[in-house]
Each structure stands twice: as C-alpha cells, then as structure tokens.
Design a protein around this motif. Structure first.
Motif, PDB file in Angstrom:
ATOM      1  N   UNK A  36     -14.012  32.182  -6.633  1.00 38.55           N
ATOM      2  CA  UNK A  36     -12.962  31.201  -6.933  1.00 38.55           C
ATOM      3  C   UNK A  36     -13.089  29.974  -6.031  1.00 38.55           C
ATOM      4  N   UNK A  37     -13.453  30.196  -4.775  1.00 37.74           N
ATOM      5  CA  UNK A  37     -13.636  29.059  -3.866  1.00 37.74           C
ATOM      6  C   UNK A  37     -14.810  28.197  -4.284  1.00 37.74           C
ATOM      7  N   UNK A  38     -15.864  28.837  -4.735  1.00 36.95           N
ATOM      8  CA  UNK A  38     -17.026  28.073  -5.177  1.00 36.95           C
ATOM      9  C   UNK A  38     -16.680  27.219  -6.391  1.00 36.95           C
ATOM     10  N   UNK A  39     -15.859  27.767  -7.289  1.00 37.23           N
ATOM     11  CA  UNK A  39     -15.539  27.022  -8.512  1.00 37.23           C
ATOM     12  C   UNK A  39     -14.489  25.940  -8.237  1.00 37.23           C
ATOM     13  N   UNK A  40     -13.449  26.308  -7.507  1.00 43.39           N
ATOM     14  CA  UNK A  40     -12.380  25.321  -7.292  1.00 43.39           C
ATOM     15  C   UNK A  40     -12.709  24.384  -6.134  1.00 43.39           C
ATOM     16  N   UNK A  41     -13.529  24.839  -5.206  1.00 44.90           N
ATOM     17  CA  UNK A  41     -13.826  24.024  -4.029  1.00 44.90           C
ATOM     18  C   UNK A  41     -12.638  23.927  -3.091  1.00 44.90           C
ATOM     19  N   UNK A  42     -11.682  24.826  -3.249  1.00 48.00           N
ATOM     20  CA  UNK A  42     -10.455  24.739  -2.463  1.00 48.00           C
ATOM     21  C   UNK A  42      -9.952  26.143  -2.142  1.00 48.00           C
ATOM     22  N   UNK A  43      -9.781  26.410  -0.862  1.00 49.67           N
ATOM     23  CA  UNK A  43      -9.438  27.763  -0.436  1.00 49.67           C
ATOM     24  C   UNK A  43      -8.043  28.193  -0.903  1.00 49.67           C
ATOM     25  N   UNK A  44      -7.080  27.296  -0.767  1.00 55.65           N
ATOM     26  CA  UNK A  44      -5.702  27.667  -1.143  1.00 55.65           C
ATOM     27  C   UNK A  44      -5.601  27.949  -2.635  1.00 55.65           C
ATOM     28  N   UNK A  45      -6.199  27.059  -3.437  1.00 56.85           N
ATOM     29  CA  UNK A  45      -6.200  27.282  -4.888  1.00 56.85           C
ATOM     30  C   UNK A  45      -6.888  28.599  -5.211  1.00 56.85           C
ATOM     31  N   UNK A  46      -8.004  28.836  -4.542  1.00 59.05           N
ATOM     32  CA  UNK A  46      -8.778  30.051  -4.809  1.00 59.05           C
ATOM     33  C   UNK A  46      -7.933  31.289  -4.523  1.00 59.05           C
ATOM     34  N   UNK A  47      -7.228  31.286  -3.414  1.00 56.55           N
ATOM     35  CA  UNK A  47      -6.425  32.466  -3.055  1.00 56.55           C
ATOM     36  C   UNK A  47      -5.273  32.676  -4.049  1.00 56.55           C
ATOM     37  N   UNK A  49      -5.314  31.775  -7.170  1.00 55.18           N
ATOM     38  CA  UNK A  49      -5.921  32.238  -8.426  1.00 55.18           C
ATOM     39  C   UNK A  49      -6.311  33.717  -8.332  1.00 55.18           C
ATOM     40  N   UNK A  50      -6.834  34.110  -7.203  1.00 55.34           N
ATOM     41  CA  UNK A  50      -7.222  35.515  -7.020  1.00 55.34           C
ATOM     42  C   UNK A  50      -5.985  36.412  -7.121  1.00 55.34           C
ATOM     43  N   UNK A  51      -4.896  35.983  -6.517  1.00 55.07           N
ATOM     44  CA  UNK A  51      -3.660  36.779  -6.596  1.00 55.07           C
ATOM     45  C   UNK A  51      -3.190  36.892  -8.041  1.00 55.07           C
ATOM     46  N   UNK A  52      -3.282  35.786  -8.776  1.00 55.84           N
ATOM     47  CA  UNK A  52      -2.877  35.788 -10.178  1.00 55.84           C
ATOM     48  C   UNK A  52      -3.771  36.735 -10.991  1.00 55.84           C
ATOM     49  N   UNK A  53      -5.065  36.703 -10.703  1.00 57.09           N
ATOM     50  CA  UNK A  53      -6.008  37.573 -11.433  1.00 57.09           C
ATOM     51  C   UNK A  53      -5.688  39.044 -11.167  1.00 57.09           C
ATOM     52  N   UNK A  85     -12.498  41.348 -15.039  1.00 56.19           N
ATOM     53  CA  UNK A  85     -11.774  40.720 -13.924  1.00 56.19           C
ATOM     54  C   UNK A  85     -12.313  39.317 -13.633  1.00 56.19           C
ATOM     55  N   UNK A  86     -13.632  39.210 -13.560  1.00 52.48           N
ATOM     56  CA  UNK A  86     -14.205  37.905 -13.203  1.00 52.48           C
ATOM     57  C   UNK A  86     -14.061  36.901 -14.348  1.00 52.48           C
ATOM     58  N   UNK A  87     -13.988  37.407 -15.553  1.00 48.80           N
ATOM     59  CA  UNK A  87     -13.744  36.507 -16.675  1.00 48.80           C
ATOM     60  C   UNK A  87     -12.325  35.914 -16.581  1.00 48.80           C
ATOM     61  N   UNK A  88     -11.378  36.786 -16.268  1.00 45.93           N
ATOM     62  CA  UNK A  88      -9.991  36.316 -16.065  1.00 45.93           C
ATOM     63  C   UNK A  88      -9.974  35.282 -14.942  1.00 45.93           C
ATOM     64  N   UNK A  89     -10.673  35.607 -13.872  1.00 43.36           N
ATOM     65  CA  UNK A  89     -10.709  34.730 -12.695  1.00 43.36           C
ATOM     66  C   UNK A  89     -11.309  33.355 -13.035  1.00 43.36           C
ATOM     67  N   UNK A  90     -12.434  33.380 -13.728  1.00 43.35           N
ATOM     68  CA  UNK A  90     -13.100  32.116 -14.078  1.00 43.35           C
ATOM     69  C   UNK A  90     -12.192  31.287 -14.985  1.00 43.35           C
ATOM     70  N   UNK A  91     -11.553  31.942 -15.941  1.00 45.06           N
ATOM     71  CA  UNK A  91     -10.648  31.210 -16.832  1.00 45.06           C
ATOM     72  C   UNK A  91      -9.493  30.592 -16.058  1.00 45.06           C
TER      73      UNK A  91
END
Lengths: 195, 135
Positions: A36-47, A49-53, A85-91
């Motif tokens: 998620x960090x690699x895709x969003x480039x942002x740690x807070x957003x990534x975290x 999104x991971x929680x949502x996934x 899981x990773x598909x949900x995450x990427x979406x």
C-alpha cells in the motif's frame, strides 16, 4: 493453528474466531502495508487502507468461500486468500480520494536501505530520494503495476488479476512506467545508476 | 525479428532480470539473449534502470501491532450469511409485488383507454344514406 492455511484461518474467522483472524493479520500486515505504501506513496494513507482491507476481511469472513475448494484441500489456498486480500487492497489504494502528500514528505516516510555496501551514503540517499520522487510522479495504476511486478515479485497473471486488467494492459502500464522513470532518472542511469 | 520485438517488449515491461519475465516466455527469451547482441544491449539498458529502482526507499514497517489491530477490527460486526430459504422467500416476494404492480398499472391504463375508445369526444353525425342516394 500456526500451520493452518490462510483459507482455513479465514473459515475459522468466519465463525467468529478472533485468534485465527489475528494470525491472518500477523501473516499479512507487513506485506500489505509495504504494498500500500508503494502504491500510495504515503504511509498514513497506506495504514488507513490496510486497516480498511482487514476490516473487510473480517466482515466478509462468514461468507468466505475459496474459489476452488479442491485447490484448498491440496494446499493451494494461501494464494487464493492472498490474491483476494491484495486485490481488495489494490482497489482501495486506487480508489482513494485524497491526493498524495508533497514528494519530500513522502520520501521521508520511506526508509532508504543503506545497509548493503560501501556506497557513499549521502550520494545514495540522494539517489534514493530522486527515485522515490520519480515514482511518486507516476500515475497510480502504473505505480501499482510496478509495485506488484517489480517490488513484490508477483507473476504477470496474478498482478493482472489484482488490477483487474489483461496481461497486455499490465505490460503496457509497466512499459509506460519504466519509460517515464528512465526519462526522469536518465542522468543517473547514464552515470551507472548505483555506480 | 518478431521474436526480437517481443523480447524488447518483455524487457521494457519486466526489466532485465529473467526471474521477473513470464515463465512461459523465459526460456525462449534467454535463448534469444544468447544469440543476438542487440538483445544483450537491451538487457544492459534495462539493468541500469533496475539498479536505480533497487535504490528506491524501503517502505517503513507498520506502526500498528498486528494483535492490536486485529483485536480492534474484530469488535466490528460480521456480515451474517442468510439461509437460502430466506433469500428465496425475499426474492419471491419482490418478484410477486413487482408483477402485481405491473398488472394493476396495465389494468388501469387498459380500462382508461377502452373508455376513451367507447365514447369519442366529437363523433361525426351519421350520414343519412337517403339524402345522397340518386334514387
């Protein structure tokens, strides 16, 4: 329970087994956050999104059915849950509304790997920042394709499935991403990149 | 030449490392690499970019501890599975109500139009045949 497949744990989680769910989270948290960090480039957003996934994972667990039960019995289930899981995450990453933070902040949130050899630390740090900045400038779908195929080392079939596109479309994203990076980092590449 | 063109695409998408190339095409691409210097040049160019990408910062480790996160999430309610009988019952009633509504609308529209046909607003006066008969 430690040795159980992801699908078996997911079935347990579907019956309300919180220990099984915790084990699933432990198995996938680091990789999911990195992706998620690699895709969003942002740690807070990534975290976020991971929680949502993982929340979706918990909520959908009672309805969870592996696409192929026989494959699950043969031990091929981990990839199935992982793919889901990773598909949900990427979406979630691609659907997020907020724009990325300024490049300098994003780059600071990533940790440059300086551990390997006798590189000039300052020069390597600068190169690392420039690479990160160039990646942040890529359209998100290109960044996602690169994150999945290059950094996560996924096969093209799996990566295409996660992005819900054909393999041809995936390759097109990758080609454009690498071309843009080459243009942005051309001077470094000519210098020999890492040396 | 077509194979070399495909090799160019492959390198352009997946980079220089054969481990990243699609399994189905890897052997042929490596054979091509051994035969054509042009393919080797393409691989060298791609390797320079790969070396830069390998310097990309490593994503930071998650700040949340897995057990804490899992415990927090697991307080949320799960989606319950509805038995097929309940789903079927609901779908049956939705369809039944839809059909009934369509039937009522059809009946109302039909009877209204029939009434209009039965009593025309301005019907012409009947022609008296005797008036126009030459006999």
């Amino acid at each position: 329970m430690q040795d159980e497949s992801d699908d078996a744990l997911m079935r347990r989680a579907g019956s309300g087994d919180k220990t099984a769910f915790a084990l699933l989270v432990r198995r996938h948290l680091a990789r999911a956050t990195a992706l998620a960090q690699r895709i969003t480039g942002n740690r807070s957003d990534a975290e976020e999104i991971v929680q949502e996934a993982f929340l979706r994972c918990w909520q959908k667990a009672p309805e969870w059915r592996p696409a192929n039960d026989r494959a699950a019995n043969d031990g091929g289930s981990t990839a199935q849950f992982g793919t889901w899981l990773y598909r949900v995450l990427v979406n979630l990453c691609l659907d997020r509304r907020r724009r990325p933070q300024p490049v300098e902040i994003e780059a600071a949130e990533m940790v440059a790997d300086h551990s390997a050899d006798g590189f000039d630390e300052t020069a390597r740090g600068e190169t690392s920042r420039r690479v990160q900045a160039a990646m942040t400038q890529l359209p998100e779908r290109q960044r996602a394709a690169l994150a999945l195929c290059y950094f996560e080392g996924m096969g093209n079939i799996e990566a295409a499935a996660m992005l819900d596109i054909s393999i041809g479309a995936l390759e097109s994203l990758l080609v454009r991403a690498r071309r843009a990076l080459r243009d942005a980092l051309g001077d470094l590449a000519e210098e020999g990149g890492a040396g | 030449m077509t194979r070399l063109a495909r090799f160019r695409e492959l390198i352009g998408a997946y980079g220089a490392d054969p481990k990243r190339w699609p399994t189905a095409e890897r052997a042929e691409a490596e054979a091509l690499l051994a035969r054509f210097p042009e393919a080797a040049d393409l691989q060298r160019e791609a390797a320079a970019l790969d070396a830069l990408l390998d310097l990309a910062p490593t994503p930071a480790a998650p700040r949340l501890e897995a057990a804490t996160l899992a415990a927090r999430i697991a307080t949320a309610p799960q989606e319950t599975i509805r038995p097929w009988r309940l789903r079927f019952r609901d779908e049956f009633w939705i369809r039944a109500v839809g059909l009934a509504a369509a039937a009522i609308i059809g009946f109302v529209v039909g009877t209204t139009q029939m009434a209009d046909l039965g009593e025309p607003a301005s019907s012409p006066a009947p022609i008296d045949v005797a008036e126009i008969s030459p006999w």
